[in-house]
Design an enzyme around this catalytic site. Structure first.
Site, PDB file in Angstrom:
ATOM      1  N   GLY A   1      10.788   4.724  -1.460  1.00 31.28           N
ATOM      2  CA  GLY A   1      11.640   5.898  -1.374  1.00 31.28           C
ATOM      3  C   GLY A   1      11.202   6.985  -0.420  1.00 31.28           C
ATOM      4  N   ASP A   2      10.231   6.719   0.469  1.00 30.92           N
ATOM      5  CA  ASP A   2       9.733   7.808   1.323  1.00 30.92           C
ATOM      6  C   ASP A   2       9.806   7.500   2.806  1.00 30.92           C
ATOM      7  OD1 ASP A   2       7.782   5.899   1.517  1.00 30.92           O
ATOM      8  OD2 ASP A   2       6.107   7.225   1.001  1.00 30.92           O
TER       9      ASP A   2
ATOM     10  N   SER B   1       3.770   2.590   8.074  1.00 27.45           N
ATOM     11  CA  SER B   1       4.629   2.939   9.204  1.00 27.45           C
ATOM     12  C   SER B   1       3.850   3.700  10.271  1.00 27.45           C
ATOM     13  CB  SER B   1       5.811   3.786   8.733  1.00 27.45           C
ATOM     14  OG  SER B   1       6.619   3.062   7.839  1.00 27.45           O
TER      15      SER B   1
ATOM     16  N   THR C   1      11.748  -6.373   8.913  1.00 32.03           N
ATOM     17  CA  THR C   1      10.914  -5.236   9.298  1.00 32.03           C
ATOM     18  C   THR C   1      11.497  -4.601  10.551  1.00 32.03           C
ATOM     19  OG1 THR C   1       9.446  -6.417  10.829  1.00 32.03           O
ATOM     20  CG2 THR C   1       8.888  -6.522   8.477  1.00 32.03           C
TER      21      THR C   1
ATOM     22  N   GLY D   1       0.243  -6.483  12.033  1.00 32.75           N
ATOM     23  CA  GLY D   1       1.028  -6.298  10.813  1.00 32.75           C
ATOM     24  C   GLY D   1       1.400  -7.596  10.131  1.00 32.75           C
TER      25      GLY D   1
ATOM     26  N   HIS E   1     -24.029   9.506 -29.306  1.00 32.07           N
ATOM     27  CA  HIS E   1     -23.622   8.563 -30.348  1.00 32.07           C
ATOM     28  C   HIS E   1     -22.287   8.978 -30.948  1.00 32.07           C
ATOM     29  CE1 HIS E   1     -28.075   8.664 -30.215  1.00 32.07           C
ATOM     30  NE2 HIS E   1     -27.908   7.355 -30.137  1.00 32.07           N
TER      31      HIS E   1
ATOM     32  N   ASP F   1      17.105  -2.976   6.040  1.00 31.32           N
ATOM     33  CA  ASP F   1      15.712  -2.518   5.987  1.00 31.32           C
ATOM     34  C   ASP F   1      15.603  -1.127   6.596  1.00 31.32           C
ATOM     35  OD1 ASP F   1      12.746  -3.046   5.685  1.00 31.32           O
ATOM     36  OD2 ASP F   1      12.886  -2.591   7.827  1.00 31.32           O
TER      37      ASP F   1
END
Length: 592
Positions: free
Chosen positions: A409-410, A454, A503, A495, A224, A566
């Site tokens: 960003g990777d 990926s 892509t 995909g 409680h 890309d």
């Protein structure tokens, strides 16, 4: 300012909860006595037809799914709901008794709080005066505070849920009221519980307390929100679990009759705002702690939110001494909606070996290393793979820079990981004289380390190419073109992308078009390969002018996309071009 809640009127939360519960589970009903009488009961039971002992529990609301979520065959016959954190009134308890109690009587399972003891006790005496057979079992399983606690005793906590299951199964088996009460009382004496909170709860319509600041936790906090035994700095969950179990199993205080060699049941209970991931981590720490540190055999593990405290962050641990009868009761079937399914029975080994596909690690000795002598095609393939992989490794920072502007960003880091794995595995196990098998192994290497979209797309790419190529010891240029076409088709199918979606296919599709055109026209295969690699580069660069329809770039404004190609397409074009140039160098060393 009151805490945020998805409610209407704070005064109506309990009645509206009950209505929603009954709408959700057709096996439940409620008594038409709102707002004073708030009782959830089994739809298949009435006092006039019930030929078994009725098992009733309840208390203040705010602890859902307790207790109304445990109403059902094999567990509770009815649950009496008070207002939030408020004991239900005597009239409500009496109404529940009258609604479901037949000739065999009823057992009241009551958590050890003064209001609940008094109200359920008075209702029991009134029901007895009306001719009902009534017994009451008080559950006080709290192990946070050392005895003596005066007349208050130990608080009732999540162990009450286990007691309710034992009692409900005993009643469902047809036992007498005296025997059901005996089993419930025995179970209540076998269980100990202690909670840990990272935050206090917020009552509907009230202000959130700041009693627990950042970086603090409270040991032994009541359900409680009442203060616990101590406030401490937040510690890793393994340390917290160890402390809680030592407290519950204290040899000095002996809250529960559990000693080394005993068999136990474990419950990890979320207090309302704790993710299931964190509860499972606590369970993962608790089981070996009980086994190795305390010498106990763990028969059952129940993990979830069984008795909460509104939106409190934290968990409690309950440990109950088990025996064949208790296990039989806990494993007995029930249709109570919130009792965990598939938790009964003996446990198989927690882990088994990972099935290994026929790849590097499981092939025969002849297949797990490179051939001692490479054929001409094997040498060319080796050079192309090395050049492609090193090109990706060198592009890592540039790919990350591009991806930082249009994605997460990777891209470069992920592609670098795959390229590195390909180079390492090629030294050990690529059968380079067999082009199809080598392509398959490249897919396995990439799929093992790259992860993300990926990684899976390149694995699909390689698997489709392998399927197209396998069975041919010598691969012709037109077969390579067909393999590239199969790869593009598979990546597009799974995909969802096609030409113009921004892509990697925007590099591969122009490359395939030129490759087939030149080969069909009778051009030299090397020339066709080089021209197709130029088309791949051009296609990748042209993605700056495309509107993204796949991947992270779909969330980026068009004016920002126009500044950057890309990254996935650029990576594809780069390794394809590097492979073509490596083949040229191998076949025409004097012209390179």
């Amino acid at each position: 300012m009151s805490g945020k809640k998805l409610i209407n009127d704070p005064n109506d939360v309990v009645t509206e909860f009950i209505e929603g519960l009954v709408e959700t589970y057709p096996g439940l009903q409620y008594l038409d006595g709102f707002p004073q009488i708030k009782v959830v009961l089994r739809a298949d039971v009435s006092g006039t037809t019930n030929d078994k002992v009725a098992v009733i529990s309840g208390g203040g609301s705010g602890h859902e799914p307790a207790h109304s979520g445990y109403v059902g065959p094999g567990m509770l016959t009815a649950a009496i709901c008070g207002d939030v954190f408020t004991s239900p009134p005597v009239d409500s308890i009496l109404a529940g008794i009258r609604a479901v109690t037949g000739p065999k009587g009823c057992l009241l399972i009551v958590m050890n709080y003064r209001g609940d003891r008094l109200n359920f006790g008075l209702a029991a005496e009134q029901a007895k005066s009306e001719g009902y057979k009534v017994e009451m079992v008080i559950v006080g399983d709290d192990c946070a505070l050392p005895p003596p606690r005066g007349i208050a005793g130990r608080r009732g906590l999540a162990g009450t849920v286990l007691v309710s299951k034992v009692a409900g199964a005993a009643a469902d088996a047809g036992l007498s009221l005296a025997d059901v009460a005996t089993e419930a009382k025995c179970a209540s004496e076998m269980v100990g519980t202690m909670g840990v909170a990272l935050s206090v709860c917020t009552l509907p319509g009230q202000v959130t307390s700041d009693r627990l600041g950042p970086g603090l936790m409270e040991l032994g906090l009541g359900i409680h929100g009442e203060p616990g035994a101590a406030v401490a700095d937040l510690l890793p969950v393994g340390v917290v679990v160890s402390h809680v179990l030592k407290q519950i199993l204290s040899k000095e205080i002996q809250y529960v009759p559990i000693t080394r060699g005993s068999r136990v049941v474990l419950m990890i209970n979320g207090l309302g705002a704790t993710p299931i991931m964190e509860l499972m981590i606590a369970a993962q720490k608790a089981v070996p702690e009980l086994q190795l540190e305390h010498g106990l055999a763990v028969d059952r593990v129940y993990t979830g939110s069984f008795m909460t405290s509104l939106d409190m962050a934290g968990f409690s641990i309950s440990v109950m001494k088990s025996d064949p009868t208790i296990l039989q009761r806990l494993d007995a079937p029930t249709k109570a909606p919130y009792w965990p399914v598939d938790a009964e029975g003996d446990r198989p080994p927690a882990k088994i070996p990972v099935p290994v596909p026929p790849s590097c690690s499981s092939r025969s000795n002849e297949m797990i290393t490179q051939p001692q002598e490479l054929s001409e095609q094997g040498c060319i393939l080796e050079a192309a793979i090395q050049a492609a992989a090193y090109e990706i490794i060198n592009l890592r920072d540039k790919l990350n820079e591009w991806d930082g502007k249009v994605g997460d960003g990777d891209c470069g880091t992920i592609m670098h990981r795959g390229a590195t794995a390909v180079l390492e595995d090629m030294k050990k196990c690529y059968p380079l004289n067999d082009a199809a098998e080598t392509v398959n192994e490249i897919g396995a290497s990439i799929g093992r380390v790259m992860g993300g979209t990926s990684g899976i797309l390149y694995d699909i790419f390689c698997k489709a190419a392998y399927t197209s190529l396998k069975g041919s010891p010598i691969i012709t240029s037109k077969q390579w073109a067909s393999a590239l076409e199969a790869s593009i088709t598979a990546v597009s199918k799974y995909g969802g992308a096609s030409a113009g979606y921004r892509t990697m296919l925007d590099a591969f599709i122009p490359a395939l078009t030129v490759l087939k055109e030149k080969l069909d026209a009778g051009d030299d295969p090397l020339t066709a390969f080089l021209l197709s690699s130029e088309a791949a580069m051009y296609g990748a660069e042209s993605t700056k002018d495309m509107h993204a329809q796949a991947g992270w770039s779909t969330y980026i404004a068009a004016d920002l996309l126009s500044l950057v190609p890309d990254p996935g397409a650029m990576a594809a074009a780069a390794w394809y071009r590097a492979a073509a140039l490596a083949v040229k160098k191998k076949l025409q060393p004097s012209q390179s």
